[in-house]
Every structure is written in structure tokens, then in C-alpha cells.
Write a protein that holds these residues in place. Structure first.
Motif, mmCIF file in Angstrom:
data_model
loop_
_atom_site.group_PDB
_atom_site.id
_atom_site.type_symbol
_atom_site.label_atom_id
_atom_site.label_comp_id
_atom_site.label_asym_id
_atom_site.label_seq_id
_atom_site.Cartn_x
_atom_site.Cartn_y
_atom_site.Cartn_z
ATOM 1 N N GLU A 251 -4.457 -3.048 -0.677
ATOM 2 C CA GLU A 251 -3.414 -2.460 -1.518
ATOM 3 C C GLU A 251 -3.618 -0.950 -1.610
ATOM 4 O O GLU A 251 -4.695 -0.470 -1.911
ATOM 5 C CB GLU A 251 -3.477 -3.077 -2.915
ATOM 6 C CG GLU A 251 -2.413 -2.559 -3.861
ATOM 7 C CD GLU A 251 -1.000 -2.847 -3.376
ATOM 8 O OE1 GLU A 251 -0.245 -1.873 -3.191
ATOM 9 O OE2 GLU A 251 -0.657 -4.024 -3.176
ATOM 10 N N LEU A 252 -2.557 -0.205 -1.305
ATOM 11 C CA LEU A 252 -2.609 1.255 -1.406
ATOM 12 C C LEU A 252 -1.799 1.779 -2.590
ATOM 13 O O LEU A 252 -2.029 2.902 -3.055
ATOM 14 C CB LEU A 252 -2.079 1.899 -0.116
ATOM 15 C CG LEU A 252 -2.978 1.794 1.120
ATOM 16 C CD1 LEU A 252 -2.233 2.310 2.347
ATOM 17 C CD2 LEU A 252 -4.275 2.573 0.929
ATOM 18 N N LYS A 253 -0.859 0.975 -3.062
ATOM 19 C CA LYS A 253 0.053 1.446 -4.108
ATOM 20 C C LYS A 253 -0.715 1.861 -5.366
ATOM 21 O O LYS A 253 -1.500 1.098 -5.929
ATOM 22 C CB LYS A 253 1.067 0.359 -4.453
ATOM 23 C CG LYS A 253 2.203 0.860 -5.326
ATOM 24 C CD LYS A 253 3.281 -0.186 -5.452
ATOM 25 C CE LYS A 253 4.452 0.370 -6.266
ATOM 26 N NZ LYS A 253 5.531 -0.628 -6.404
ATOM 27 N N GLY A 254 -0.496 3.107 -5.774
ATOM 28 C CA GLY A 254 -1.119 3.628 -6.972
ATOM 29 C C GLY A 254 -2.568 4.039 -6.815
ATOM 30 O O GLY A 254 -3.187 4.530 -7.760
ATOM 31 N N VAL B 209 1.657 7.719 2.111
ATOM 32 C CA VAL B 209 2.662 7.991 1.075
ATOM 33 C C VAL B 209 3.689 6.860 1.010
ATOM 34 O O VAL B 209 4.054 6.392 -0.070
ATOM 35 C CB VAL B 209 3.359 9.348 1.334
ATOM 36 C CG1 VAL B 209 4.542 9.530 0.386
ATOM 37 C CG2 VAL B 209 2.367 10.499 1.162
ATOM 38 N N GLU B 210 4.130 6.404 2.186
ATOM 39 C CA GLU B 210 5.143 5.343 2.222
ATOM 40 C C GLU B 210 4.628 4.027 1.643
ATOM 41 O O GLU B 210 5.400 3.186 1.205
ATOM 42 C CB GLU B 210 5.621 5.135 3.670
ATOM 43 C CG GLU B 210 6.534 6.263 4.150
ATOM 44 C CD GLU B 210 6.710 6.283 5.663
ATOM 45 O OE1 GLU B 210 6.182 5.357 6.335
ATOM 46 O OE2 GLU B 210 7.343 7.232 6.168
ATOM 47 N N ASN B 211 3.299 3.852 1.648
ATOM 48 C CA ASN B 211 2.712 2.649 1.071
ATOM 49 C C ASN B 211 2.221 2.866 -0.357
ATOM 50 O O ASN B 211 1.438 2.068 -0.876
ATOM 51 C CB ASN B 211 1.582 2.138 1.966
ATOM 52 C CG ASN B 211 2.101 1.357 3.151
ATOM 53 O OD1 ASN B 211 2.360 0.161 3.065
ATOM 54 N ND2 ASN B 211 2.291 2.053 4.261
ATOM 55 N N GLY B 212 2.696 3.953 -0.976
ATOM 56 C CA GLY B 212 2.473 4.144 -2.403
ATOM 57 C C GLY B 212 1.187 4.820 -2.809
ATOM 58 O O GLY B 212 0.850 4.865 -3.997
ATOM 59 N N LEU C 189 -15.057 12.811 -5.065
ATOM 60 C CA LEU C 189 -15.485 11.955 -6.169
ATOM 61 C C LEU C 189 -14.303 11.444 -6.995
ATOM 62 O O LEU C 189 -14.371 10.377 -7.602
ATOM 63 C CB LEU C 189 -16.466 12.721 -7.071
ATOM 64 C CG LEU C 189 -17.747 13.197 -6.375
ATOM 65 C CD1 LEU C 189 -18.595 14.031 -7.327
ATOM 66 C CD2 LEU C 189 -18.548 12.019 -5.837
ATOM 67 N N GLU C 190 -13.207 12.206 -6.983
ATOM 68 C CA GLU C 190 -12.029 11.826 -7.767
ATOM 69 C C GLU C 190 -11.207 10.726 -7.110
ATOM 70 O O GLU C 190 -10.493 9.981 -7.785
ATOM 71 C CB GLU C 190 -11.117 13.042 -7.980
ATOM 72 C CG GLU C 190 -11.663 14.068 -8.954
ATOM 73 C CD GLU C 190 -10.781 15.314 -9.014
ATOM 74 O OE1 GLU C 190 -10.985 16.102 -9.941
ATOM 75 O OE2 GLU C 190 -9.913 15.491 -8.124
ATOM 76 N N ASN C 191 -11.271 10.622 -5.788
ATOM 77 C CA ASN C 191 -10.431 9.665 -5.063
ATOM 78 C C ASN C 191 -11.166 8.354 -4.798
ATOM 79 O O ASN C 191 -12.395 8.317 -4.672
ATOM 80 C CB ASN C 191 -9.953 10.287 -3.756
ATOM 81 C CG ASN C 191 -8.854 11.314 -3.982
ATOM 82 O OD1 ASN C 191 -7.689 10.958 -4.100
ATOM 83 N ND2 ASN C 191 -9.217 12.593 -4.073
#
Length: 442
Positions: free
Chosen positions: A2-5, A27-30, A71-73
């Protein structure tokens, strides 16, 4: 997956197209996307222009990498040019971040599991093209994807259907993190292994281990095809593959070898042997494969004939980026009493030209070898040890000199080296050579 959000960091946008395709896919996968690159916006202008419509959905950190954003991602997607041991990648791993690349994302989102993946030092592109050629007769929905500016993994994924057969060309850079991401093609092919990419992998064993990741995730229902004639095959067997192991060989091919060599060169027998075995494994008969030999495609930039006026031919072999590839080209084209001119040389990648020099000294006269200056060219000159060399600092001057020498017979542009000192990559080098030929001989 899952990539969304999810907060995703793309490390390395680049200018060759793969980074743009990856950014769009994310981006297209959220994904909540951040892109970081050591190059600044001026250097990345061509890629940034292609992402103009998504600008408001992407955060850019250019000209530097900052520890904070790693570290944020949650997910770090690395460009193929980023080695797995990069300090920022290691920092992300130490902090339990998920590391992905184009190949691993493609595999996780691909709706088909009918995947043939091909790696190796030489012959990958020819082999995947010939495999796809044979398989299309069996399944018209066969797709050839990967390791090309024209067909990056995540741009082509939208064409894949559940019943598609996917043929992937996979370089070692993509395979570095393949095993930890459970990459598992149904058929894995290793065409061969020769000294290359030592600047990246440090040793031949490390290079071989990266290649071995193509089969590490396979099980007993999958197939691994190894080259019986290559000296590294025993090393791959020592890694205890769980898949069924098959050996491609040019010894037992049911074709007219002399006719095949005349058209394609002796080195392509191994590429054909691997392609033939893949097609057999997927249920295509030997008779059907033999029928399709007459229509095998000529691969762009692989000993590709780009000019023929009936007397003189010019071949573009820009993807010959190693001494072994240059040897193959010389052995194909240099014949007794023919006036064949070679244009060679380029950027060094810690490769060994000793064996190539021994072959070249037997096959070519000094007046028929034109060198394009570069770090690899210095090695070439040292190994040849001739008193005089024909050398120029531009491809235009090299071609002009070659045309002065050759009124008939052949000009072969086969660098035997990389191209980064003067060109973006070998594809850019090949396009520029084609343009020069067109300008000078129009």
C-alpha cells in the motif's frame, strides 16, 4: 503493498526517464512524495519539466541530501545509480525504513506472475528481445520491459494484464536489494559474467552475488537458466538455488550454425541458446522456434547496421561497454583482406584490457583503429604498446577520419568502454553517432 497516504522519499530523480516514471507512479498511487537529488534544478531541468503537472503534489530537496528527510519518510525508493551501501540508505535501514527501487516496486504491483528475468554482463538486451520474439507467437500479450530509457519498469506497468508474459532485462544495480524484497521471477536467466561494474561492486564476487539475487527468492516450481560455457556458473550453483537448474549451451543447437554466425556473429550463439531454452521451457516447440529465426529482430545499438550504400557499411555498437564486447565485435567483423576501421575508446570503469589487446594485436592494424580520448583509452594505448595511435577528442573527428580511410568495406563504432566523460550514457553516445553519420553522408 500500500502506497496511499505513505510518506515516500525518491532518492535520485536523474535525467534518463526512470526517475520521472517512478515519481509519476508513486504520486498516482497516492504516495506523499518527496524527491531528493544531489544535482540542482538546472541539471535536472528536463526531468522537472516532465513533472510540471505534478509539481504541487511533490516536495523537492535538490542539490543536497538531508538526514532529516530520510528519517521523516516511511519508504525510501532509490535510483539505480544509488548503491545499497550509500550512507543515507544505511541510515534509513538502521531506522527501519523500507528500501525499494524500480524493479522491486514493479514486482510488487505487477498483476502477472509469468515473469522471465534476464541478467548478465553481456547479451542481456539481445537475449530479452529474442525471448520476447519467440514468446509472442505463444502469447501475443508478451511485454518486454526494463533497462532502457524507452521502457522504464514503472512506465510500462500499466500495460501489464493478469495473463501477460513479462520479459525483464535486469542489471545488477536493480538486483542489489531484490532478495530482501522477495523478488521471484518464474524463469531467471544469467547470460554470463565478466569483469565489469567493479567501481560499484568492489570485487567480482560481490558483483556475482548481486547477480545471484535474481534467483535467491525462487522455489522448486521455478527455473534458473545458466550458461554452461561461462566460468562463473559453478559459483552460482554454489549459492544453492532452490529452483530447477537448466544449462544453455551452443553445443547442441538444432540450427545451421555457420549461417547463423554469418548473419549474427559467433558471440550471439550464446544469446540464442538462452532464448531458445526459455522458449522451450514455456512450451514452444523447437520447430516453431526454428521457423522464427528468420525474423529475429536487429537490436538497436548492438552491432546495428545504420548505413549501407552498397559499397560501404557503418555499424553502431555503442552498447559495447566492455573489453569482452569489443572482442566479440572485432571477431565478427575483422576478416582477412577487408579494410575494416574501428572507432573505440571511452571512460574507464576499472576494467582489464590485457586480453582485448592480445586479440586486437592479431586482428587489426594500427592505421585502422581510431580512438576517442578518455580514461579507458589511456589503458587501451598502454596495453597495445604501439608507437603511434590515431586519437581525437571528439566523435565527429573520429568519424571524419574513418570516412577518409574507408571508401569501401566497413566502419564499426564499438567503444569497448563507458561514455560518461563526453556523453550522458551509451544511448546518448549512440544517438549522437547516428546523427553524425546522417549529417556527413546525407
Amino acid at each position: 503493498m500500500e502506497l496511499k497516504g505513505k510518506k515516500v522519499l525518491l532518492m535520485g530523480l536523474g535525467v534518463l526517464g526512470g526517475g520521472v516514471a517512478t515519481a509519476r507512479f508513486l504520486v498516482e498511487n497516492g504516495a506523499l512524495l518527496t524527491i531528493t537529488d544531489l544535482k540542482d534544478s538546472e541539471h535536472l531541468k528536463p526531468s522537472l519539466e516532465k513533472l510540471e503537472d505534478l509539481k504541487s503534489k511533490i516536495k523537492f530537496v535538490l542539490g543536497e541530501h538531508r538526514e532529516k528527510i530520510f528519517l521523516e519518510n516511511e519508504i525510501i525508493v532509490i535510483n539505480p545509480d544509488v548503491p545499497a551501501d550509500n550512507k543515507f540508505v544505511q541510515l534509513a535501514k538502521e531506522n527501519s525504513k523500507k528500501i525499494e527501487n524500480e524493479l522491486t516496486l514493479f514486482y510488487k504491483f505487477c498483476p502477472s506472475r509469468k515473469i522471465v528475468a534476464v541478467t548478465g554482463t553481456r547479451g542481456k538486451t539481445t537475449t530479452v528481445n529474442w525471448i520476447a520474439h519467440f514468446l509472442k507467437s505463444h502469447n501475443p500479450n508478451t511485454l518486454l520491459i526494463g533497462n532502457s530509457p524507452d521502457k522504464p519498469f514503472l512506465q510500462e506497468i500499466e500495460k501489464v494484464k493478469k495473463d501477460s508474459i513479462i520479459v525483464l532485462e535486469v542489471p545488477s544495480y536493480h538486483l542489489e536489494i531484490a532478495n530482501e524484497n522477495n523478488f521471484k521471477p518464474h524463469i531467471a536467466v544469467i547470460t554470463n559474467l565478466y569483469r565489469d561494474h567493479i567501481n560499484r561492486h568492489k570485487t567480482m564476487e560481490e558483483y556475482a552475488l548481486a547477480k545471484a539475487n535474481i534467483f535467491k527468492g525462487q522455489n522448486q516450481n521455478d527455473f534458473l537458466i545458466l550458461n554452461k560455457e561461462n566460468e562463473w556458473t559453478n559459483f552460482f550453483l554454489s549459492q544453492n538455488p532452490k529452483s530447477k537448474v537448466l544449462f544453455s549451451s551452443e553445443e547442441n543447437l538444432v540450427i545451421d550454425k555457420s549461417e547463423f554466425i554469418k548473419q549474427w556473429g559467433e558471440h550471439n550463439l550464446q544469446n540464442f541458446a538462452a532464448s531458445f531454452l526459455v522458449a522451450l521451457t514455456l512450451g514452444i516447440s523447437a520447430e516453431e522456434i526454428k521457423r522464427q529465426i528468420a525474423t529475429l529482430p536487429q537490436i538497436k545499438f548492438r552491432e546495428e547496421k545504420i548505413y549501407d550504400n552498397g559499397k560501404m557499411q557503418i555499424y553502431n555498437d555503442t552498447t559495447a561497454t566492455s573489453p569482452e564486447a569489443l572482442i566479440a565485435s572485432m571477431e565478427r567483423f575483422l576478416r582477412k583482406d577487408e579494410k575494416v576501421v574501428f572507432i573505440s575508446g571511452g571512460t574507464d570503469r576499472e576494467l582489464d584490457y590485457k586480453n582485448w589487446a592480445k586479440v586486437a594485436q592479431k586482428l587489426i592494424r594500427p592505421e585502422n583503429l581510431i580512438l576517442l580520448s578518455g580514461s579507458a583509452t589511456e589503458k587501451i594505448k598502454k596495453e597495445l604498446g604501439w608507437e603511434k595511435f590515431i586519437e581525437f577528442d571528439s566523435l565527429e573527428k573520429c568519424l571524419k577520419k574513418a570516412l577518409e580511410i574507408v571508401e569501401s568495406d566497413k566502419i564499426i563504432f564499438s567503444p569497448g568502454a563507458k561514455s560518461f566523460e563526453k556523453f550522458k550514457n551509451e544511448f546518448d553516445r549512440g544517438e549522437q553517432f547516428n546523427l553524425l553519420v546522417k549529417q556527413m553522408l546525407s
